[in-house]
Design a protein around this motif. Structure first.
Motif, PDB file in Angstrom:
ATOM      1  N   THR A 152       0.836  -1.204   0.000  1.00  0.00           N
ATOM      2  CA  THR A 152       0.000   0.000   0.000  1.00  0.00           C
ATOM      3  C   THR A 152       0.868   1.250   0.000  1.00  0.00           C
ATOM      4  N   GLU A 153       1.867   1.294   0.872  1.00  0.00           N
ATOM      5  CA  GLU A 153       2.742   2.467   0.955  1.00  0.00           C
ATOM      6  C   GLU A 153       3.542   2.650  -0.340  1.00  0.00           C
ATOM      7  N   ALA A 154       4.010   1.550  -0.927  1.00  0.00           N
ATOM      8  CA  ALA A 154       4.772   1.639  -2.178  1.00  0.00           C
ATOM      9  C   ALA A 154       3.894   2.155  -3.314  1.00  0.00           C
ATOM     10  N   VAL A 155       2.647   1.704  -3.358  1.00  0.00           N
ATOM     11  CA  VAL A 155       1.726   2.156  -4.409  1.00  0.00           C
ATOM     12  C   VAL A 155       1.434   3.653  -4.239  1.00  0.00           C
ATOM     13  N   LYS A 156       1.243   4.093  -3.000  1.00  0.00           N
ATOM     14  CA  LYS A 156       0.985   5.517  -2.769  1.00  0.00           C
ATOM     15  C   LYS A 156       2.201   6.360  -3.160  1.00  0.00           C
ATOM     16  N   LEU A 157       3.400   5.910  -2.811  1.00  0.00           N
ATOM     17  CA  LEU A 157       4.620   6.627  -3.204  1.00  0.00           C
ATOM     18  C   LEU A 157       4.747   6.684  -4.721  1.00  0.00           C
ATOM     19  N   TRP A 158       4.470   5.564  -5.381  1.00  0.00           N
ATOM     20  CA  TRP A 158       4.524   5.510  -6.840  1.00  0.00           C
ATOM     21  C   TRP A 158       3.542   6.535  -7.434  1.00  0.00           C
ATOM     22  N   ALA A 159       2.314   6.547  -6.933  1.00  0.00           N
ATOM     23  CA  ALA A 159       1.297   7.470  -7.447  1.00  0.00           C
ATOM     24  C   ALA A 159       1.719   8.920  -7.240  1.00  0.00           C
ATOM     25  N   LYS A 160       2.240   9.217  -6.064  1.00  0.00           N
ATOM     26  CA  LYS A 160       2.657  10.597  -5.759  1.00  0.00           C
ATOM     27  C   LYS A 160       3.852  11.037  -6.602  1.00  0.00           C
ATOM     28  N   SER A 161       4.604  10.078  -7.155  1.00  0.00           N
ATOM     29  CA  SER A 161       5.773  10.417  -7.968  1.00  0.00           C
ATOM     30  C   SER A 161       5.409  10.717  -9.425  1.00  0.00           C
ATOM     31  N   LEU A 162       4.165  10.475  -9.815  1.00  0.00           N
ATOM     32  CA  LEU A 162       3.750  10.728 -11.194  1.00  0.00           C
ATOM     33  C   LEU A 162       3.733  12.228 -11.471  1.00  0.00           C
ATOM     34  N   PRO A 163       4.072  12.640 -12.678  1.00  0.00           N
ATOM     35  CA  PRO A 163       4.106  14.074 -12.981  1.00  0.00           C
ATOM     36  C   PRO A 163       2.720  14.710 -12.897  1.00  0.00           C
ATOM     37  N   GLU A 164       2.625  15.796 -12.133  1.00  0.00           N
ATOM     38  CA  GLU A 164       1.351  16.492 -11.936  1.00  0.00           C
ATOM     39  C   GLU A 164       0.818  17.074 -13.234  1.00  0.00           C
ATOM     40  N   THR A 165       1.684  17.312 -14.190  1.00  0.00           N
ATOM     41  CA  THR A 165       1.241  17.855 -15.468  1.00  0.00           C
ATOM     42  C   THR A 165       0.535  16.804 -16.319  1.00  0.00           C
ATOM     43  N   SER A 166       0.716  15.526 -15.976  1.00  0.00           N
ATOM     44  CA  SER A 166       0.119  14.442 -16.757  1.00  0.00           C
ATOM     45  C   SER A 166      -0.987  13.684 -16.040  1.00  0.00           C
ATOM     46  N   PHE A 167      -0.971  13.725 -14.688  1.00  0.00           N
ATOM     47  CA  PHE A 167      -1.927  12.906 -13.936  1.00  0.00           C
ATOM     48  C   PHE A 167      -2.478  13.643 -12.723  1.00  0.00           C
ATOM     49  N   ASN A 168      -3.750  13.434 -12.463  1.00  0.00           N
ATOM     50  CA  ASN A 168      -4.364  13.863 -11.203  1.00  0.00           C
ATOM     51  C   ASN A 168      -4.420  12.651 -10.293  1.00  0.00           C
ATOM     52  N   ILE A 169      -3.985  12.830  -9.046  1.00  0.00           N
ATOM     53  CA  ILE A 169      -3.941  11.741  -8.074  1.00  0.00           C
ATOM     54  C   ILE A 169      -4.855  12.089  -6.904  1.00  0.00           C
ATOM     55  N   CYS A 170      -5.640  11.125  -6.473  1.00  0.00           N
ATOM     56  CA  CYS A 170      -6.486  11.314  -5.300  1.00  0.00           C
ATOM     57  C   CYS A 170      -6.406  10.046  -4.453  1.00  0.00           C
ATOM     58  N   ILE A 171      -6.040  10.199  -3.190  1.00  0.00           N
ATOM     59  CA  ILE A 171      -5.934   9.057  -2.277  1.00  0.00           C
ATOM     60  C   ILE A 171      -7.019   9.200  -1.218  1.00  0.00           C
ATOM     61  N   HIS A 172      -7.883   8.177  -1.133  1.00  0.00           N
ATOM     62  CA  HIS A 172      -8.990   8.177  -0.177  1.00  0.00           C
ATOM     63  C   HIS A 172      -8.730   7.146   0.914  1.00  0.00           C
ATOM     64  N   TRP A 184      -8.046   3.776  -1.208  1.00  0.00           N
ATOM     65  CA  TRP A 184      -8.396   3.859  -2.620  1.00  0.00           C
ATOM     66  C   TRP A 184      -7.553   4.953  -3.261  1.00  0.00           C
ATOM     67  N   ILE A 185      -6.806   4.568  -4.283  1.00  0.00           N
ATOM     68  CA  ILE A 185      -5.956   5.515  -5.004  1.00  0.00           C
ATOM     69  C   ILE A 185      -6.526   5.659  -6.416  1.00  0.00           C
ATOM     70  N   GLU A 186      -6.833   6.889  -6.819  1.00  0.00           N
ATOM     71  CA  GLU A 186      -7.347   7.179  -8.154  1.00  0.00           C
ATOM     72  C   GLU A 186      -6.296   7.953  -8.936  1.00  0.00           C
ATOM     73  N   ILE A 187      -6.085   7.544 -10.177  1.00  0.00           N
ATOM     74  CA  ILE A 187      -5.142   8.205 -11.063  1.00  0.00           C
ATOM     75  C   ILE A 187      -5.869   8.497 -12.369  1.00  0.00           C
ATOM     76  N   THR A 188      -5.946   9.762 -12.727  1.00  0.00           N
ATOM     77  CA  THR A 188      -6.639  10.169 -13.945  1.00  0.00           C
ATOM     78  C   THR A 188      -5.660  10.885 -14.860  1.00  0.00           C
ATOM     79  N   SER A 189      -5.594  10.437 -16.100  1.00  0.00           N
ATOM     80  CA  SER A 189      -4.760  11.135 -17.086  1.00  0.00           C
ATOM     81  C   SER A 189      -5.334  12.513 -17.341  1.00  0.00           C
ATOM     82  N   VAL A 190      -4.449  13.460 -17.450  1.00  0.00           N
ATOM     83  CA  VAL A 190      -4.867  14.822 -17.784  1.00  0.00           C
ATOM     84  C   VAL A 190      -4.873  14.914 -19.305  1.00  0.00           C
ATOM     85  N   THR A 191      -6.029  15.158 -19.871  1.00  0.00           N
ATOM     86  CA  THR A 191      -6.149  15.227 -21.328  1.00  0.00           C
ATOM     87  C   THR A 191      -5.259  16.341 -21.851  1.00  0.00           C
ATOM     88  N   GLY A 192      -4.383  15.972 -22.766  1.00  0.00           N
ATOM     89  CA  GLY A 192      -3.433  16.949 -23.301  1.00  0.00           C
ATOM     90  C   GLY A 192      -3.918  17.416 -24.583  1.00  0.00           C
TER      91      GLY A 192
END
Length: 192
Positions: A152-172, A184-192
């Motif tokens: 769980t902690e590794a997945v959250k770290l991985w998600a938080k490391s994604l570029p903010e310009t490409s992905f929106n991250i929400c951890i519930h 619950w970790i949500e990752i949404t691509s930012v439409t470019g």
């Protein structure tokens, strides 16, 4: 007022994301509930790919889909989710609309067979490469079993490391929850 489960919240968040011809991946088929949900919302022109390393999970999922008359729009693959790109047809790479992960172990089965941090991170990186420009990844992580907290902690770290310009991250994390409650970790691509 009844409370809805985290799985139901995930399903509700997915509803507006379906379109004609949606391509979805259930990276951890388990007992087939997420696969069934995806197949029931995907049009006949769409596809669902469901992965699990346990044949028992594949057969349970197959039975559930067959009973619902939705087996024809689903491909069931008995392999680790880290190998998903090998099973998704090349023309669909970069066109997947949503990928669901439900980490941990198969309920009512051998609890020693679990998802592992290393292969889960490989699968998440693979899912990113398969996603469309407006794609979505949902991860339910369960820290309450052996190895679950680390994953769980590794997945959250991985998600938080994604570029903010490409992905929106929400951890519930559910309110009034303990250290072993699912996240619950949500990752949404930012439409470019």
């Amino acid at each position: 007022m009844s409370r809805i489960s985290l799985t139901e919240k995930v399903h509700q968040s997915l509803l507006p994301r379906f379109r004609s011809g949606s391509i979805a991946i259930d990276a951890t088929a388990g007992n087939g509930f997420d696969t069934l949900f995806l197949a029931s919302r995907t049009s006949e022109s769409g596809s669902v790919f469901a992965f699990d390393i346990q044949q028992q999970a594949i057969e349970t999922t197959r039975k559930r889909l067959d009973e619902a008359g939705l087996l024809d729009r689903t491909m069931l693959i008995c392999d680790g989710h880290e190998n998903m790109a090998e099973h998704i047809p090349a023309p669909l790479h970069g066109n997947v609309d949503m990928v669901l992960f439900n980490l941990g172990y198969l309920p009512k089965a051998d609890k020693s067979v679990i998802t592992h941090t290393s292969t889960t991170l490989q699968a998440l990186n693979c899912a990113l490469r398969l996603l469309s420009d407006a794609g979505y990844i949902s991860i339910l992580a369960y820290p309450g079993h052996p190895g679950g907290r680390e994953e769980t902690e590794a997945v959250k770290l991985w998600a938080k490391s994604l570029p903010e310009t490409s992905f929106n991250i929400c951890i519930h994390k559910p309110e009034h929850s303990g250290s072993s409650s699912p996240e619950w970790i949500e990752i949404t691509s930012v439409t470019g």
